[in-house]
Write a protein that holds these residues in place. Structure first.
Motif, PDB file in Angstrom:
ATOM      1  N   LEU A  15     -13.665   0.505  -8.184  1.00 47.63           N
ATOM      2  CA  LEU A  15     -12.970  -0.727  -7.963  1.00 47.63           C
ATOM      3  C   LEU A  15     -11.973  -1.020  -9.350  1.00 47.63           C
ATOM      4  CD1 LEU A  15     -15.122  -3.208  -6.056  1.00 47.63           C
ATOM      5  CD2 LEU A  15     -13.171  -2.269  -5.556  1.00 47.63           C
TER       6      LEU A  15
ATOM      7  N   ILE B 254      -9.275   1.205  -8.804  1.00 44.52           N
ATOM      8  CA  ILE B 254      -8.406   0.528  -7.862  1.00 44.52           C
ATOM      9  C   ILE B 254      -7.299  -0.408  -8.500  1.00 44.52           C
ATOM     10  CG2 ILE B 254      -8.277  -0.938  -5.815  1.00 44.52           C
ATOM     11  CD1 ILE B 254     -10.618   0.797  -4.570  1.00 44.52           C
ATOM     12  N   VAL B 255      -8.023  -1.132  -9.259  1.00 43.45           N
ATOM     13  CA  VAL B 255      -7.117  -2.198 -10.122  1.00 43.45           C
ATOM     14  C   VAL B 255      -6.060  -1.744 -10.998  1.00 43.45           C
ATOM     15  CG1 VAL B 255      -7.245  -4.001 -11.635  1.00 43.45           C
ATOM     16  CG2 VAL B 255      -9.008  -3.966  -9.711  1.00 43.45           C
TER      17      VAL B 255
ATOM     18  N   ARG C 192      -3.276  -0.835  -8.717  1.00 49.99           N
ATOM     19  CA  ARG C 192      -2.628  -1.850  -8.466  1.00 49.99           C
ATOM     20  C   ARG C 192      -1.594  -2.407  -9.657  1.00 49.99           C
ATOM     21  NH1 ARG C 192      -3.705  -5.293  -3.583  1.00 49.99           N
ATOM     22  NH2 ARG C 192      -4.932  -3.776  -2.346  1.00 49.99           N
TER      23      ARG C 192
ATOM     24  N   CYS D 123      -8.817   6.600  -5.783  1.00 49.52           N
ATOM     25  CA  CYS D 123      -9.089   5.214  -5.906  1.00 49.52           C
ATOM     26  C   CYS D 123      -7.919   4.691  -6.707  1.00 49.52           C
ATOM     27  CB  CYS D 123     -10.460   4.880  -6.926  1.00 49.52           C
ATOM     28  SG  CYS D 123     -12.045   5.403  -6.025  1.00 49.52           S
TER      29      CYS D 123
ATOM     30  N   GLY E 209      -5.254   1.979  -4.731  1.00 50.56           N
ATOM     31  CA  GLY E 209      -4.657   0.702  -5.233  1.00 50.56           C
ATOM     32  C   GLY E 209      -3.234   0.697  -5.427  1.00 50.56           C
TER      33      GLY E 209
ATOM     34  N   ARG F 111      -1.709  -0.177  -2.375  1.00 46.00           N
ATOM     35  CA  ARG F 111      -2.068  -1.585  -1.992  1.00 46.00           C
ATOM     36  C   ARG F 111      -2.568  -1.813  -0.579  1.00 46.00           C
ATOM     37  NH1 ARG F 111       0.650  -1.003  -6.502  1.00 46.00           N
ATOM     38  NH2 ARG F 111       1.716  -2.841  -7.496  1.00 46.00           N
TER      39      ARG F 111
ATOM     40  N   ALA G 128      -5.493  -2.640   2.038  1.00 42.88           N
ATOM     41  CA  ALA G 128      -6.358  -4.031   2.252  1.00 42.88           C
ATOM     42  C   ALA G 128      -7.596  -3.884   1.295  1.00 42.88           C
ATOM     43  CB  ALA G 128      -6.708  -4.225   3.478  1.00 42.88           C
ATOM     44  N   TRP G 129      -8.071  -5.119   0.760  1.00 43.01           N
ATOM     45  CA  TRP G 129      -9.233  -4.839  -0.024  1.00 43.01           C
ATOM     46  C   TRP G 129     -10.490  -4.837   0.633  1.00 43.01           C
ATOM     47  CZ3 TRP G 129      -9.653  -4.114  -5.091  1.00 43.01           C
ATOM     48  CH2 TRP G 129      -8.642  -4.622  -5.974  1.00 43.01           C
TER      49      TRP G 129
ATOM     50  N   MET H  68     -11.176  -1.082   1.749  1.00 40.24           N
ATOM     51  CA  MET H  68     -11.229  -0.314   0.821  1.00 40.24           C
ATOM     52  C   MET H  68     -12.484  -0.505   0.162  1.00 40.24           C
ATOM     53  SD  MET H  68      -7.977  -0.105  -2.055  1.00 40.24           S
ATOM     54  CE  MET H  68      -7.923  -1.727  -2.223  1.00 40.24           C
ATOM     55  N   VAL H  69     -13.090  -1.676  -0.112  1.00 42.23           N
ATOM     56  CA  VAL H  69     -14.165  -1.934  -0.702  1.00 42.23           C
ATOM     57  C   VAL H  69     -15.542  -1.359   0.226  1.00 42.23           C
ATOM     58  CG1 VAL H  69     -16.111  -3.764  -1.390  1.00 42.23           C
ATOM     59  CG2 VAL H  69     -13.583  -3.913  -1.995  1.00 42.23           C
TER      60      VAL H  69
END
Length: 142
Positions: free
Chosen positions: A56, A59-60, A63, A102, A106, A109, A111-112, A115-116
């Motif tokens: 994650l 991913i951030v 983003r 990953c 991100g 973009r 959807a969260w 992805m999680v």
């Protein structure tokens, strides 16, 4: 080694292994399983949680990158990832490629929630398979 230190080490190693930093959480997992002094289920859960949170983080980072065309690799990667969608993160456990997946997920973009979910499944399966192989190997040698 205390239980807290054992599980904390597993979490830290699995988290760092999932980021762009090098790590070897698999070796630590196998070593701890061979030592036989920890709960296998809890060890896998902590490793999967740390690795998922590390993914994650990537991913951030993705983003935060600007959305601009980066050349031919960009077109190929985005076409494949758009076709696969968040399910591509089922392969996030792969060395080097998983980190890039990953970051790109991100960056695109996705959807969260999907992805999680896909990220957690991929990361957890990695540790389940490794633990099962280790435990099976231990039985074979005994």
């Amino acid at each position: 080694m205390s239980e807290w230190l054992t599980y904390g080490s597993m979490f830290a190693s699995s988290f760092l292994s999932a980021t762009l930093l090098p790590g070897s959480s698999e070796a630590l997992l196998v070593g701890l399983l061979l030592a036989g002094k920890v709960s296998v289920g809890l060890l896998i859960l902590i490793a999967a949680l740390g690795n998922t949170l590390g993914g994650l983080t990537n991913i951030v980072i993705g983003r935060l990158l600007p959305l601009k065309n980066q050349g031919r690799w960009h077109d190929t990667a985005t076409a494949w990832l758009h076709r696969m969608g968040p399910a591509a993160l089922l392969f996030s456990w792969l060395p080097v490629i998983g980190d890039l997946l990953c970051v790109l997920a991100g960056w695109l973009r996705f959807a969260w929630l999907p992805m999680v979910i896909c990220l957690a499944i991929g990361k957890t399966l990695r540790y389940l398979v490794l633990a099962a192989a280790t435990l099976q190997g231990m039985q074979w040698w005994h």
